[in-house]
Design a protein around this motif. Structure first.
Motif, PDB file in Angstrom:
ATOM      1  N   LEU A   1       7.286 -27.537  -4.586  1.00 28.95           N
ATOM      2  CA  LEU A   1       8.613 -27.884  -4.067  1.00 28.95           C
ATOM      3  C   LEU A   1       8.979 -27.045  -2.846  1.00 28.95           C
ATOM      4  O   LEU A   1      10.145 -26.970  -2.476  1.00 28.95           O
ATOM      5  CB  LEU A   1       9.659 -27.687  -5.167  1.00 28.95           C
ATOM      6  CG  LEU A   1       9.529 -28.595  -6.388  1.00 28.95           C
ATOM      7  CD1 LEU A   1      10.481 -28.148  -7.489  1.00 28.95           C
ATOM      8  CD2 LEU A   1       9.797 -30.049  -6.017  1.00 28.95           C
TER       9      LEU A   1
ATOM     10  N   ALA B   1      13.545 -24.946  -3.818  1.00 27.53           N
ATOM     11  CA  ALA B   1      13.785 -25.496  -5.150  1.00 27.53           C
ATOM     12  C   ALA B   1      15.205 -25.192  -5.606  1.00 27.53           C
ATOM     13  O   ALA B   1      15.871 -26.051  -6.209  1.00 27.53           O
ATOM     14  CB  ALA B   1      12.772 -24.923  -6.141  1.00 27.53           C
TER      15      ALA B   1
ATOM     16  N   LEU C   1      14.032 -26.216 -11.454  1.00 24.77           N
ATOM     17  CA  LEU C   1      13.162 -27.393 -11.440  1.00 24.77           C
ATOM     18  C   LEU C   1      13.964 -28.680 -11.623  1.00 24.77           C
ATOM     19  O   LEU C   1      14.908 -28.717 -12.415  1.00 24.77           O
ATOM     20  CB  LEU C   1      12.107 -27.293 -12.543  1.00 24.77           C
ATOM     21  CG  LEU C   1      11.016 -26.236 -12.362  1.00 24.77           C
ATOM     22  CD1 LEU C   1      10.012 -26.325 -13.509  1.00 24.77           C
ATOM     23  CD2 LEU C   1      10.318 -26.391 -11.021  1.00 24.77           C
TER      24      LEU C   1
ATOM     25  N   ILE D   1       7.069 -24.960  -8.668  1.00 21.39           N
ATOM     26  CA  ILE D   1       7.992 -24.455  -7.643  1.00 21.39           C
ATOM     27  C   ILE D   1       7.295 -24.371  -6.291  1.00 21.39           C
ATOM     28  O   ILE D   1       7.879 -24.715  -5.248  1.00 21.39           O
ATOM     29  CB  ILE D   1       8.545 -23.080  -8.067  1.00 21.39           C
ATOM     30  CG1 ILE D   1       9.487 -23.248  -9.266  1.00 21.39           C
ATOM     31  CG2 ILE D   1       9.276 -22.397  -6.916  1.00 21.39           C
ATOM     32  CD1 ILE D   1       9.953 -21.941  -9.875  1.00 21.39           C
TER      33      ILE D   1
END
Length: 235
Positions: free
Chosen positions: A198, A204, A66, A195
């Protein structure tokens, strides 16, 4: 007679470079590494660890992919839960002040908000979930030096142990051992939702690696010893 030195096999030897980087970064427990299959996807690895109950390794794995701001938000949500957990001791006012300050940095991540979060996080205690999140906020900036002096960047990745540590500590806030696993599982689910936003685990991970490489280069430039002055030639 001295016994010969035995070198243990490298459990990450067969991993692709990006996966190896992530696992070295997230430091999973040995028991979790037993389930490692480099041919499986990162999402499958997460699922196998979750199913086997390796929750600390799961939390650290998510934190490893992250971005800084998303990591802080994830840990802040956990710290806020800890301040309100049923059965937990009522937190002092300093904890609520620190939660508000970290939230302000999440909304507006400028240097003033970052330093304010650090100050009030210290007041709440760096041994509390929100204090650890506040320290992660401070280490997510461009410098750990006081204002108005040349910047001193934090080492890349320095905030990661604070993120996972805050979440793991928050999971135990109720004091009920039976609630630890369900709480950490819920925290993990929140991290996985980030996630997904993303574009999934692989995207990610690539973003995390590229960001780390950039920060490492900036850190090396900022901390490099100054070049020695040129010596004039002898006459």
């Amino acid at each position: 007679m001295t016994a010969p030195l035995v070198i243990a096999p490298d459990p990450l030897a067969a991993c692709p470079p990006l996966l190896r980087w992530l696992l070295e970064r997230s430091a999973p427990d040995d028991e979790a590494l037993v389930l490692l299959n480099p041919s499986r996807s990162l999402e499958e690895l997460y699922g196998s660890w979750l199913q086997a109950g390796h929750l600390p390794s799961v939390i650290r794995l998510i934190a490893g992919v992250l971005p800084a701001r998303e990591n802080v938000w994830w840990a802040w949500v956990s710290a806020r839960f800890a301040a309100q957990a049923p059965g937990a001791k009522a937190p002092p006012a300093a904890v609520h002040t620190a939660l508000a300050a970290v939230e302000q940095w999440i909304v507006r991540p400028d240097d003033d908000a970052r330093r304010k979060a650090w100050d009030v996080g210290n007041a709440a205690g760096l041994d509390t979930p929100v204090g650890m999140v506040a320290a992660a906020v401070f280490l997510s900036g461009n410098t750990v030096a006081p204002p108005n002096v040349p910047p001193v960047p934090p080492p890349p990745g320095a905030a990661l142990p604070l993120i996972s540590g805050a979440i793991l500590m928050a999971g135990a806030a109720s004091g009920d051992p039976l609630q630890l696993a369900p709480t950490l599982t819920a925290f993990a689910a929140q991290g996985v939702e980030i996630i997904k936003r993303l574009n999934g685990w692989d995207a990610a991970l690539q973003l995390a690696f590229d960001t780390h490489q950039r920060l490492t280069q900036e850190y090396a430039r900022a901390t490099a010893a100054p070049a020695a002055p040129a010596v004039p030639p002898a006459r």
